[in-house]
Structure formats: structure tokens, C-alpha cells
Motif scaffolding. Structure first.
Motif, PDB file in Angstrom:
ATOM      1  N   THR A 135     -12.237  22.064  22.645  1.00 33.95           N
ATOM      2  CA  THR A 135     -11.569  23.221  22.059  1.00 33.95           C
ATOM      3  C   THR A 135     -12.013  23.384  20.615  1.00 33.95           C
ATOM      4  O   THR A 135     -11.976  22.428  19.837  1.00 33.95           O
ATOM      5  N   GLN A 199     -11.922  29.466  28.146  1.00 33.22           N
ATOM      6  CA  GLN A 199     -10.617  30.089  27.920  1.00 33.22           C
ATOM      7  C   GLN A 199     -10.442  30.372  26.427  1.00 33.22           C
ATOM      8  O   GLN A 199     -10.798  29.549  25.583  1.00 33.22           O
ATOM      9  N   ARG A 200      -9.888  31.526  26.121  1.00 34.74           N
ATOM     10  CA  ARG A 200      -9.649  31.900  24.731  1.00 34.74           C
ATOM     11  C   ARG A 200      -8.164  32.134  24.495  1.00 34.74           C
ATOM     12  O   ARG A 200      -7.473  32.718  25.332  1.00 34.74           O
ATOM     13  N   ARG A 201      -7.722  31.666  23.327  1.00 35.89           N
ATOM     14  CA  ARG A 201      -6.367  31.993  22.887  1.00 35.89           C
ATOM     15  C   ARG A 201      -6.462  33.052  21.799  1.00 35.89           C
ATOM     16  O   ARG A 201      -7.055  32.826  20.746  1.00 35.89           O
ATOM     17  N   GLU A 207      -1.895  35.315  23.810  1.00 31.36           N
ATOM     18  CA  GLU A 207      -2.547  35.729  25.048  1.00 31.36           C
ATOM     19  C   GLU A 207      -3.670  34.758  25.381  1.00 31.36           C
ATOM     20  O   GLU A 207      -4.401  34.303  24.503  1.00 31.36           O
ATOM     21  N   ARG A 208      -3.811  34.419  26.656  1.00 31.05           N
ATOM     22  CA  ARG A 208      -4.927  33.630  27.149  1.00 31.05           C
ATOM     23  C   ARG A 208      -5.795  34.513  28.035  1.00 31.05           C
ATOM     24  O   ARG A 208      -5.290  35.238  28.892  1.00 31.05           O
ATOM     25  N   THR A 210      -9.619  34.270  30.354  1.00 26.98           N
ATOM     26  CA  THR A 210     -10.549  33.308  30.920  1.00 26.98           C
ATOM     27  C   THR A 210     -11.796  34.007  31.442  1.00 26.98           C
ATOM     28  O   THR A 210     -11.777  35.195  31.790  1.00 26.98           O
TER      29      THR A 210
END
Length: 877
Positions: A135, A199-201, A207-208, A210
Motif C-alpha cells: 500500500t 485498489q484505491r482509497r 470510497e474504494r 478496484t
């Protein structure tokens, strides 16, 4: 019964959420094809994506929202590229943001996962169950975890060497990542296919999104990954790392006149070695010689009024890393065939010292060395072997300058072997474990310890219909051997209690020199697809099962049955992001066939669109019997009990966030009550500094709290009393991150618990329906306080003479533990720690209020201090 009607009504309410018809859909498996580059063409890791080497591959993007909604366009898009050479794999991320000034760059310690971040998950084994997670936060903080159990376990103790740089520009932010292939595990096939997920936050919207869509009702995480192709002729690389350490420690403490062991201070210098060697690319050997864990947080304070051992989480890095491979939870948490806290435990031996002698007793057993062989092969074998040796430990006794030593813990060898094999296209596995503890017992002084202990287990799991349904189970067996004294002590131990006067299926045999027992668990259920989940569980632990030499077992002689039914929403609706509700029922029997417990529970959690949350639960216990509360006495009945709890939390992304809740439990006839207030607040005034305070206050009232056993004539007397206990504690944390590699962390926990006993009574009819019929109160003519002996004298037959006495059970335990740690990772994998630990422990006056006790016993006493400097250097060969 009215209470049963309430439970049925609450269950119906809890599961009456509106649900939409689910259409079966086919999820397209995405793939990305990477390309190789020459090492001389590798990109410069600076967060700016302008290197020509990135031009050899295409971007991939089209991310899809995963949370809170699913299968919708995310607020901001993301794209990435992947290239590799013979030593590294490289990732370039472009995270678009229409307003770059609002990107949240929160700093934290490693694995903090604060602010905006992008994460890549790599299933290099392609086993559909495990993976490596990296991450990258926009502030440059790294997070890394080993994923196991198809995404149900994320182990943050895994700290590989890798490189990260980020940059913010007018389009949003970018990240460049460089991961040595030696930090990943893969086979030697000429062409590799790995599982891949990104995956992005997006922090502002919580919000996630993918790259590979994974539905909310999917059966897992890793099994649903997309694919990374194009990995051609990469060679598995054997990892070789050596990390020596040096530590200097100064202890200060209040001086005790005449005590040669407490002269005010002592100092020591220590050194050791940690090593990591790749036997193959799949399998790694970890070694530690004379390990030091001075930088590890102290355990939280706790009091066990029921007499059972307290389970503490493992915090030592050597034992935490890859612990999932050795994990074998076979029944309820925390029962496990391997509990690593047994290695290096506090010495168990008793010291024979007179009142005029001083004793220097070690707090922990010295670990001479430990080795751990672990990994997973390309054909689906997960393997783990752990071997550890702890030293003879001696207490030193001083008598007017003449000193002698007594052995309080023998030389002990611990062994754990674990294996699992995937098959059926990774939908099934079967595995086994074996543990052994062998003590070098010499002489009679430690004869109460078991000489050897062995345990073994078999476990399996099978998934079918695309992992929608599952069936899993395990069977364990144990055997302990030792002297007659040690095996007799095992039979008397609270885990077993073979001496129970009303038990016909167990009894004490003083001539036994071994015990053999079994246990296990079977579980079947639905784990995915749609709103509903359900499962059933059967657990057993035979009376002779004993695991506490290198495992953890709270109580034997039990058969349990569980049933679970849960409902979850899959899409936001109204004001809610998500709602989960679960109904649980369980019952318990012993091996004599006694029905000891029935319990019903409903709990629900709701997450609102403003990111606040609320959860609550109701627990109804119509039947409660205990084989252990009288600690060898007869089976005892508790009154019907009803428990309620509710907790609320605010949006944790805000500068100030809080959580708070109440737990209340009440027994019939006012025989028992428990009230707990739990609160926490976190404040982050700047991106690099966070402070959190979590106070807790509880009131415990129990009219049948066990005190002791006495003898009247030839008859046993099991004495209980009305306990009024108040406990106040708080956990304080301060985290200041100067940069991603330099952090200052503080942890502190004041704790005080006062308990006062009154209305002493003896048990007369332990299984009577009503509380008032179970015990007989001592009258003022029968019991009186003896101030000379600080106890109570009891004249049960009121003939003017004392029939038996009991000690004063009132207590006031006060403590304060704190750690201040400065951590500097001056080069990747090499660290310097500056540590200041402080501890205060005292016994106050139980009649004082809690704040008086804190003032007198914490602020009014001199603390014990530990000052530590520890330096490590990581050689990568």
C-alpha cells in the motif's frame, strides 16, 4: 415466556430490511500483460512518471466502485502500468483528482493506512488463497501485509524491503513502486501467471474502487483476483538477509534499604542476530539468536476473578511474522494448539525463601535461540517448522550477603510442525500439525511441571458451487507425561477439575503419569452470493485434553453447538451505506451429559452515508450452569441473564472523531449486574500528529462471587460473597510522524480496580432454581472480622469457637504502563530504536474511591524505568 416473544420480535425486525432481487451475473476476469526491460533501463523511483522505460507497456484502468456502492463509476479514475527486470517488478500509478489541493496527505507510522492511498495485491503463488499486499499512501507511508485465508486474514507484521515515491501534480497524484522479486514467492515456470488486484482509497468520499470487480457477496478476496501475464523467464531468487542488533539498557527503580537486588539501578549490554535465508524461493528459514524485544508494548492490565489464565496477543516480531502458517485455532477463540507466548514465559517455579531473605526472580525465561522454516510451494503445500530453546532460569536468594540460586524454569525445547495442501483447483485443502514440549527436569524441585507434552491435529476445508458453500473441520489429540505429582496437579487444574464432587465421569487418580485427550470442530454453511449467510458448528473438548505447554486451552470437558444466520445489504439505500445483522444461538454440555448453557444473541451494525456508525446487540441467557465457578466444587447455577449493548462512532476521517458505548447485563433476582461505559476520542490537529484517549469504566456486582473453599468437620464449604467491583482504565496514544521513516510513538495505560466483598455465604443447593435457595448467608453471630489476621473467623454452629477462617478477599490493584518509542529506519530494513518504558504497580485501599487510589499509587509513587537504545543493520546478500 415474555422474554422469548421479545427475542422473536427483535429477530424479525433485524431481518426485515428491504432486499432487491439478485440477478445472476458473470464477472469478467481481467488480465494485464507486462513486459520486461533491461536492468540498465529501470525507472528512477521519484514519483514522476517520465522515464522512457514506462513506454514499453500500455496503461490499464477503468476502475469500478467497490464501496460503498458497487459496479458503478467511481468518483475519480485510476490507471497503472507494470514492468519488470531480472531483479525487480515496478508499478506506476496515476490517481486522478479534479481538485488536487484537497488530496489528503496524512502521515502515520508504517501500516497506518491514513489518507489517500493506492494498493496492489499480488497472488504470486496463484493459489487463490494467499497474497502479498503493498500500500502506497500519497504521503509516502508504506503499508505491507501478507494475505491469507482468501482475504480473511491480513498480517501487518510482514515488513519486506521495497521502495516508494509519490508526487502531486495538476491531474492528481502519482506513485512509483519498486519491489525486489526476492520479497515475493513464486515457482520456476518459464511463463508465470499471477493473481492481481489494485485498489484505491479516495479519502474524501471514503470510497474504494478496484481494477478487478469483486462483488460484495463474493466468497472471498484473493480467489476473485484478475491476472498478471507476460512474466517470462523470471528466476526465483533466494532471499538472504542477516540483521545483527546491539542494545544497551538502563533500569532505574526505587531503592530498598538492605536489598542488594534493589539498589536503585542496573545496566546491561546485549546483542544478538536475526537472519532470513531462502532455502528455495518458496521456503524461508528465519533464525534468531538471543532475541531482544525491548521496543514491544507492554501487555494491558487485567484481573481474572474467575481464576482462568488471560490470553494476551503476541507482539514480538519474530513470532508475529508468518504466524498464520502456524495458526491452528481448533475450537473457540482463543483455543489454539500453538500459543507462542509460552516460549519465553514467566518462570513457573516457586522460590523457598524466608522472610528475612531477598529474592531476585527473573520476569521472563531467556530464549537462547529460535528457528522458523516456512513458506508455500508452487504445487500448493504450505509448510512451517518452528524450533526454539529456552535456558535454565534461576532465582537468586540473598541472606545477609550469602547468595544461593534456585532453579525456577528448566531448559525447555519447543517444536511446532505445520503442513497444508491445496487441491481441487484450490477449492479444498487438508492439513496437519504436530507440537512437542520437552523439559530437562533434574531433581525434585520442579517435579510439579510436566516432563513432556505432545499434540497433533488434522484439518480440512472443502468449498463447492464456486465457493458458495463450505464444509470445514479439525480433530486434535494431546498427550502429557510427567511425574505423579505433575499429572495429579494437571487433574486438579482449573482447566480440568477432576475433583468435582458431583461429577461421575471424572475423578482424581494420583498414580497416573500421563493424560490423553481429544477435541475438534466441524462447521458447514453458506459463505457467499446474496444477502444471507448461515452456518452451523459443533465443538468438543474431552476432559483429558491438555494444550497449555505450547498451546492455549481455557476449559476442557465441553461440547458446544452453534447456529448463525446473518443478513447483509449489498448496496447503499436511504441513509445507509451498509447494514449487517446476525442472529446466533449456542448451547453447551459437558461429557457427563449435563445441559449447561443456552444463549440467544442478535446483533446489528449500520454504517450511514455520512460515515457514522451504530451497532448494538441483545443477549438472552435462559440457562447458565458452570462446572468451574466453585473451582472443584459442585456444578453451580446462575440466574437467568439479559444483556444489552449499543455503540456509536463518528466519521473516523475527520480531524476529531469519537466512539462511545454502553454494555449492561442483569441477572434475575438482582443476583448479578454489570455496567460498562466505553469511550474513545481521536484528534489529529495536523497531518503528522495524532492523539487518542480511550477511557473505560465498569461496575461489576455479583452476589455469588466465589471466595474460597473451607472445611467444617469433614464437610467442604464453598464460600461466595456479594462483590462490588469498580474498574477505571484508559489507553492513551500519541503518534508523531516526522517523515515516513522517522516516528515518535507513545503508549500509556493507567488502571485501577477496587473490589469489596460483603454478605458472605455458603453454597447449600448449587443448582436450585432461585438464587435465594442456592446459598445461606452467614449471620452476624456466625462471622466476624479479625483485624489481627486481616480475615474473617466463622463460627458456623455458633458454639463460641472458630470453625474455620478465610482471608480478606478485598483488593485494590493499581498500575501504570507506558512506552515512548522513537523509531528511525535510516536505510530500508535497518532501524534505530530509542525506548523509555515506565511501570508502576501497587496495592491500594479498596475502600478508597478510584481517583484517590490513582493519586496515591500512581502519582504518589516512584516509577520503575527502562531506558533502551537498540540498533539493527540489515545485510541483504
Amino acid at each position: 415466556m415474555k422474554i422469548n416473544q421479545k427475542i422473536i420480535f427483535l429477530v424479525l425486525i433485524g431481518f426485515s430490511f428491504s432486499s432487491r432481487a439478485q440477478l445472476k451475473e458473470t464477472i469478467t476476469k481481467r488480465s494485464y500483460t507486462t513486459k520486461s526491460i533491461e536492468s540498465s533501463e529501470s525507472p528512477i523511483i521519484d514519483g514522476v512518471l517520465n522515464d522512457k522505460s514506462w513506454d514499453v507497456v500500455e496503461w490499464t484502468g477503468d476502475f469500478i466502485e467497490h464501496e460503498p456502492d458497487q459496479n458503478t463509476e467511481p468518483s475519480e479514475q485510476t490507471k497503472f502500468k507494470i514492468i519488470y527486470d531480472k531483479n525487480f517488478i515496478y508499478f506506476a500509478f496515476r490517481c486522478y483528482d479534479k481538485d488536487p489541493k484537497k488530496i489528503v496527505k496524512r502521515l502515520s507510522r508504517r501500516d497506518g493506512f491514513e489518507g489517500d492511498w493506492i494498493e496492489v495485491n499480488i497472488d504470486s503463488y496463484n493459489d487463490k488463497r494467499t497474497g502479498f499486499s503493498f500500500t502506497s499512501s500519497v504521503s509516502g507511508v508504506k503499508g505491507d501485509e501478507f494475505i491469507s485465508n482468501n482475504g480473511n486474514n491480513w498480517d501487518g507484521s510482514w515488513n519486506p524491503i521495497w521502495y516508494l515515491k509519490t508526487n502531486i501534480d495538476e491531474e492528481g497524484w502519482t506513485a512509483e513502486v519498486k519491489i525486489p522479486l526476492s520479497q515475493l514467492k513464486f515457482g520456476n515456470n518459464p511463463e508465470q501467471i499471477w493473481g492481481l488486484q489494485v485498489q484505491r482509497r479516495f479519502f474524501r468520499a471514503e470510497e474504494r474502487s478496484t481494477w478487478q470487480r469483486i462483488p460484495q457477496d463474493a466468497p472471498g478476496w484473493v480467489s476473485e483476483f484478475g491476472e498478471l501475464k507476460g512474466l517470462v523467464n523470471i528466476e526465483p531468487q533466494k532471499q538472504m538477509e542477516i540483521q545483527p542488533f546491539f542494545a544497551s539498557q538502563l533500569n532505574t527503580f526505587p531503592k530498598e534499604e538492605g536489598n542488594p537486588f534493589r539498589d536503585g539501578s542496573n545496566a546491561k549490554i546485549n546483542g544478538g542476530l536475526d537472519a532470513k535465508m531462502g532455502i528455495t524461493n518458496d521456503l524461508t528459514l528465519d533464525l534468531t539468536i538471543n532475541p531482544d524485544f525491548g521496543q514491544v508494548d507492554a501487555d494491558p492490565a487485567a484481573i481474572a476473578l474467575d481464576g482462568f489464565q488471560i490470553f494476551f496477543e503476541e507482539r514480538r516480531p519474530f513470532f508475529v511474522e508468518n504466524k498464520n502458517i502456524f495458526d491452528y485455532r481448533f475450537a473457540d477463540n482463543p483455543d489454539n494448539l500453538f500459543y507462542s507466548r509460552r516460549i519465553g514465559r514467566s518462570p513457573q517455579g516457586r522460590v523457598n525463601a524466608s522472610s528475612n531473605e531477598y529474592v531476585d526472580r527473573p520476569t521472563n525465561t531467556t530464549i537462547l535461540g529460535a528457528a522458523k522454516f516456512s513458506g508455500k510451494t508452487k504445487n500448493g503445500w504450505s509448510l512451517g517448522v518452528l524450533e526454539s530453546l529456552t535456558d535454565n532460569e534461576y532465582a537468586t536468594i540473598d541472606n545477609n550477603g550469602v547468595q544461593r540460586q534456585e532453579l525456577v524454569e528448566p531448559l525447555t525445547n519447543y517444536f511446532v510442525g505445520r503442513a497444508q495442501k491445496d487441491f481441487n483447483n484450490r477449492n479444498s485443502f487438508i492439513g496437519g500439525i504436530f507440537t512437542a514440549t520437552n523439559r530437562n527436569l533434574q531433581g525434585e524441585e520442579l517435579n510439579f511441571l510436566r516432563k513432556s507434552a505432545y499434540s497433533a491435529g488434522l484439518d480440512f476445508q472443502h468449498n463447492w458451487k464456486k465457493r458458495k458453500y463450505f464444509f470445514s473441520g479439525n480433530i486434535v489429540a494431546s498427550r502429557v507425561e510427567g511425574s505423579k505429582e505433575s499429572i495429579t496437579a494437571t487433574q486438579y487444574n482449573l482447566t480440568h477439575l477432576f475433583q468435582r464432587v458431583d461429577a461421575s465421569h471424572v475423578d482424581i487418580d494420583p498414580n497416573r503419569t500421563s493424560l490423553t485427550g481429544t477435541g475438534g470442530r466441524f462447521e458447514i454453511g453458506k459463505s457467499s452470493v446474496g444477502h444471507w449467510r448461515y452456518r452451523g458448528i459443533l465443538i468438543w473438548r474431552s476432559p483429558e485434553l491438555e494444550l497449555n505447554d505450547v498451546g492455549f486451552l481455557r476449559q476442557a470437558d465441553e461440547i458446544r453447538q452453534y447456529a448463525f444466520l446473518s443478513y447483509q445489504t449489498l448496496k447503499p439505500f436511504g441513509k445507509f451505506r451498509k447494514i449487517n445483522t446476525e442472529f446466533t444461538q449456542f448451547s453447551s454440555y459437558d461429557f457427563e451429559g449435563n445441559f449447561n448453557r443456552m444463549q440467544y444473541e442478535i446483533g446489528s451494525y449500520a454504517n450511514f452515508k455520512n460515515n457514522w456508525g451504530i451497532n448494538g446487540g441483545l443477549v438472552y441467557k435462559p440457562t447458565i450452569y458452570s462446572n468451574t465457578i466453585l473451582q472443584g466444587g459442585p456444578r453451580f447455577r446462575f440466574s437467568e441473564e439479559f444483556l444489552k449493548n449499543i455503540f456509536i462512532n463518528s466519521d473516523s476521517r475527520k480531524k476529531i472523531s469519537f466512539r462511545g458505548g454502553i454494555v449492561h447485563s442483569q441477572g434475575n433476582e438482582d443476583s448479578y449486574s454489570y455496567l460498562e461505559y466505553d469511550f474513545g476520542v481521536q484528534y489529529q490537529p495536523i497531518n503528522s500528529f495524532t492523539i487518542s484517549v480511550n477511557p473505560n469504566y465498569s461496575i461489576n456486582k455479583n452476589k455469588t462471587q466465589y471466595v474460597t473453599e473451607a472445611v467444617f468437620g469433614t464437610d467442604a464449604r464453598y464460600i461466595t460473597a456479594d462483590l462490588a467491583q469498580k474498574t477505571l482504565s484508559a489507553t492513551v496514544r500519541l503518534d508523531y510522524t516526522i517523515n515516513p521513516n522517522l516516528t515518535i510513538q507513545y503508549y500509556g495505560q493507567p488502571f485501577i480496580s477496587n473490589g469489596n466483598y460483603s454478605s458472605f455465604n455458603r453454597v447449600i443447593n448449587p443448582t436450585a432454581d432461585n438464587y435465594s435457595d442456592r446459598v445461606a448467608l452467614y449471620t452476624s453471630n456466625q462471622i466476624g472480622f479479625n483485624s489481627m489476621d486481616d480475615g474473617y473467623d466463622i463460627d458456623e454452629n455458633v458454639d463460641g469457637s472458630v470453625d474455620y477462617s478465610i482471608g480478606n478477599p478485598n483488593f485494590s490493584q493499581v498500575s501504570f504502563n507506558s512506552n515512548l518509542v522513537v523509531r528511525w529506519e535510516y536505510i530500508p530494513g535497518s532501524e534505530i530504536f530509542l525506548v523509555w518504558s515506565q511501570g508502576i504497580f501497587g496495592q491500594g485501599n479498596s475502600k478508597d474511591d478510584l481517583f484517590t487510589g490513582i493519586n496515591d499509587q500512581i502519582f504518589g509513587r516512584k516509577p520503575e524505568n527502562i531506558f533502551l537504545i537498540k540498533a539493527t543493520y540489515r545485510f541483504v546478500l
